[in-house]
Design an enzyme around this catalytic site. Structure first.
Site, PDB file in Angstrom:
ATOM      1  N   LYS A 115       0.811  -1.219   0.000  1.00 52.89           N
ATOM      2  CA  LYS A 115       0.000   0.000   0.000  1.00 52.89           C
ATOM      3  C   LYS A 115       0.847   1.273   0.000  1.00 52.89           C
ATOM      4  CE  LYS A 115      -3.328  -2.707  -0.141  1.00 52.89           C
ATOM      5  NZ  LYS A 115      -3.676  -3.057  -1.519  1.00 52.89           N
ATOM      6  N   GLU A 197      -2.976   8.052   7.863  1.00 53.42           N
ATOM      7  CA  GLU A 197      -3.761   8.627   6.789  1.00 53.42           C
ATOM      8  C   GLU A 197      -4.915   9.410   7.402  1.00 53.42           C
ATOM      9  OE1 GLU A 197      -4.078   6.070   2.959  1.00 53.42           O
ATOM     10  OE2 GLU A 197      -6.106   6.230   3.750  1.00 53.42           O
ATOM     11  N   HIS A 205     -17.170   5.668  -2.298  1.00 52.81           N
ATOM     12  CA  HIS A 205     -16.216   4.759  -2.920  1.00 52.81           C
ATOM     13  C   HIS A 205     -16.507   4.727  -4.418  1.00 52.81           C
ATOM     14  CE1 HIS A 205     -13.832   0.876  -3.006  1.00 52.81           C
ATOM     15  NE2 HIS A 205     -14.359   0.959  -4.214  1.00 52.81           N
ATOM     16  N   ARG A 290      -6.942  -7.242 -10.747  1.00 53.77           N
ATOM     17  CA  ARG A 290      -7.709  -8.447 -11.096  1.00 53.77           C
ATOM     18  C   ARG A 290      -9.008  -8.016 -11.760  1.00 53.77           C
ATOM     19  NH1 ARG A 290      -8.945  -7.481  -5.464  1.00 53.77           N
ATOM     20  NH2 ARG A 290     -11.103  -6.767  -5.398  1.00 53.77           N
TER      21      ARG A 290
END
Lengths: 456, 151
Positions: A115, A197, A205, A290
């Site tokens: 990440k 963060e 989202h 993916r």
């Protein structure tokens, strides 16, 4: 490409077989013993049982899957989503054994799986990230937290999918949270590194579908809004994202393309963003290397078969589509039908499906592996089907999806169909453009309604 | 003339020692069916009985898959991979039909990406059948061999 080994199960195995048949490609399905009588096992040209039900002894066994591909003379492996789909060691094993991995390179999977690395790639590509930084000590973290602002999140570098996250509201709680997060991250992901963060209190989202040829050429296929989530699990996805301006969407698409271009990304991938509702800004979250569960909404509005494009790219055909070929038409909404009981805190409900009727209407697509008599084993995720409605505009897509759900009958296991009915009937959902707190608010409203009725 | 009890017993003993689970013998108007774990059936095959000559049993005409009787155990493949009967090419197989095995006798190997995994009999008895061809894929749980348990 003549023969593909599918290293997955459930609806995505059925989905991949469907495209392979269309392309006259033979399929070999590697299953666990729990799935040897499943619908995809019957649809594949050949099914091989590679191990017992537990994923660690079947669907996650890299050596068994590569051995199966080599022994059946399969040209390629399609990993689907979940399981080994973002496993760099499988991709590199395939590279070493001369089997085509239908997906990105091992190096790309590793790059987006870390990440912190993904964050710095995003920054380098000029893609905004949520304010934050890596921290190596408590002093560093305290200083960083003053810059980032509170509340903030302590996140695991090796985490993902909502795991390995701690929320900090007061500066004095930071040292303890850091220690705890690092210990948990070390135990869960084998990597104790953490970073800070900013917590975006109200966020949507929104993700962008991309296709890359592996040589630096990348196109996007529009965005998907996946803000209907419960405990970080998506339940309903739609495209386009309601209420976002054309300019905002354009900036989002361009950012996703820049990020994927920087990696010379190969195959289908998704760049996830957090859209900050309060600040009218977006930030890079992560990239999923993916095919995703929710890919059919993109297929509905673009008319592109994403699995076929993955196969073509893996076969060396490159990108067969230019950006100008991608036309986004209408609105598509997908709901995930899960074997779980909404009346019982969404508890998984495995068992045998006695009867099932899926909707068959124009503009409605059902991706499923469930037929009468199908078994829903307790070892895997509870996804039974995805119902996708496509219509010229959002209100008609919502109406079409509601009719499709009403026409669905399933007996033998509990499903979340009643939950989907409630969501689609909800005024806040119908208005669109809500943040990821939507499901919690909806459940609270419903709970209040239930409690106000004497016989609940 | 019908088969005598002693002759049937003799035939049964021969079948016991063979690799077969089932025998159908038809001669001179007499039909004898033998199956492991079942009682023999003798029935008149022709309206008139005639002279019978006792022969050693001949193999059955059809190679029907033998039914597993109560004493017959199947050795399942403990994992998915390529089935090999010998430790290396050209070496003699671990076992042949008729071999006596103990629980821990190695009967085959399953190769997964060049890693060799041994398969043990898991039962004491006699190997009666080998169900997978050398070098073929064996699925997880697939029956590799049949063993008639001792005792």
């Amino acid at each position: 490409m003549r023969r593909i080994l599918i290293a997955n199960r459930g609806e995505i195995a059925t989905r991949i077989i469907r495209t392979c048949r269309k392309l006259n490609i033979e399929t070999v399905l590697a299953t666990s013993s729990a799935d040897r009588d499943s619908l995809p096992a019957r649809l594949a040209n050949r099914t091989i049982c590679i191990g017992p039900p537990r994923p660690s002894e079947s669907y996650l066994k890299i050596d068994s899957i590569v051995h199966a591909a080599l022994a059946t003379k399969s040209d390629a492996i399609h990993p689907g989503y979940g399981f080994l789909s973002e496993c760099a060691p499988l991709a590199s094993k395939c590279e070493g054994e001369g089997v085509v991995f239908i997906g990105p390179t091992a190096a790309q999977i590793a790059a987006v799986g870390d990440k912190l690395r993904a964050r710095s790639e995003a920054e380098a590509a000029g893609v905004p990230v949520v304010p934050g930084c890596a921290v190596a000590s408590v002093d560093e973290a305290m200083a960083a937290a003053r810059v980032i602002g509170l509340p903030l999140l302590v996140k695991a570098v090796g985490g993902g999918g909502g795991r390995g996250i701690k929320r900090v509201d007061r500066l004095k709680d930071l040292p303890a949270s850091l220690e705890l997060a690092a210990a948990e991250a070390g135990a869960a992901f084998g990597d104790a590194r953490v970073y800070l963060e900013r917590l975006v209190v109200s966020g949507r989202h929104v993700e962008v579908q991309v296709l890359g040829d592996g040589d630096g050429r990348v196109i996007h296929l529009g965005e998907r809004d996946c803000s209907v989530q419960r405990r970080y699990q998506k339940l309903i996805e739609e495209t386009p994202a309601p209420g976002l301006s054309a300019a905002f969407c354009h900036a989002l698409h361009a950012a996703a393309v820049r990020f994927a271009e920087r990696l010379s990304y190969r195959s289908a991938g998704t760049v996830e963003f957090l859209v900050d509702c309060e600040r009218d800004a977006f930030h890079f979250l992560e990239m999923n290397a993916r095919i995703q569960v929710e890919h059919p909404v993109t297929e509905a509005v673009t008319g592109v078969d994403l699995i076929a494009e993955q196969i073509a790219i893996a076969d060396g055909a490159g990108l067969r589509l230019a950006q100008s070929d991608i036309q986004l038409r209408g609105c598509a909404i997908e709901c995930r039908v899960n074997a779980e009981d909404p009346a019982n805190d969404f508890r998984p409900s495995p068992g045998r499906v006695r009867e099932v009727t899926w909707p068959s209407q124009e503009g409605v697509r059902v991706d499923t592996h469930i037929a009468p008599g199908s078994c829903v084993p307790p070892f895997y995720d509870s996804l039974l089907a995805k119902i996708i409605a496509h219509a010229p505009d959002r209100p008609s897509a919502v109406a079409k999806l509601r009719r499709a759900i009403a026409a669905t009958r399933l007996e033998g296991v509990h499903t979340n169909l009643s939950f989907h009915e409630a969501v689609l009937a909800d005024p806040e959902f119908q208005a669109g453009g809500f943040d990821t707190g939507f499901v919690a608010r909806l459940l609270e409203r419903r709970g209040a309604v239930t409690e106000s009725r004497p016989n609940g | 003339m019908s088969l005598t009890a002693a002759e049937v017993a003799e035939i049964m003993r021969l079948v016991e020692q063979s690799g077969f689970d089932e025998l159908t013998l038809e001669m001179d108007g007499v039909k004898l069916s033998l199956k492991r774990g079942a009682t023999p059936v003798i029935s008149p095959a022709a309206p008139e009985s005639s002279t019978a000559r006792t022969h050693a049993p001949s193999p059955p005409v059809e190679n029907v898959p033998a039914a597993a009787g109560p004493n017959v155990h199947e050795i399942p493949s403990p994992l998915f991979g390529t089935f090999y009967r010998a430790p290396k090419p050209g070496a003699p197989p671990y076992v042949e039909v008729g071999a006596q095995v103990e629980e821990d006798t190695v009967v085959a190997i399953i190769e997964v990406m060049k890693l060799m995994n041994t398969v043990r009999a898991g039962v004491r008895g006699t190997v009666t059948e080998i169900l997978v061809i050398d070098g073929q894929l064996a699925e997880y749980g697939q029956s590799l061999m049949r063993v008639r348990a001792a005792g």
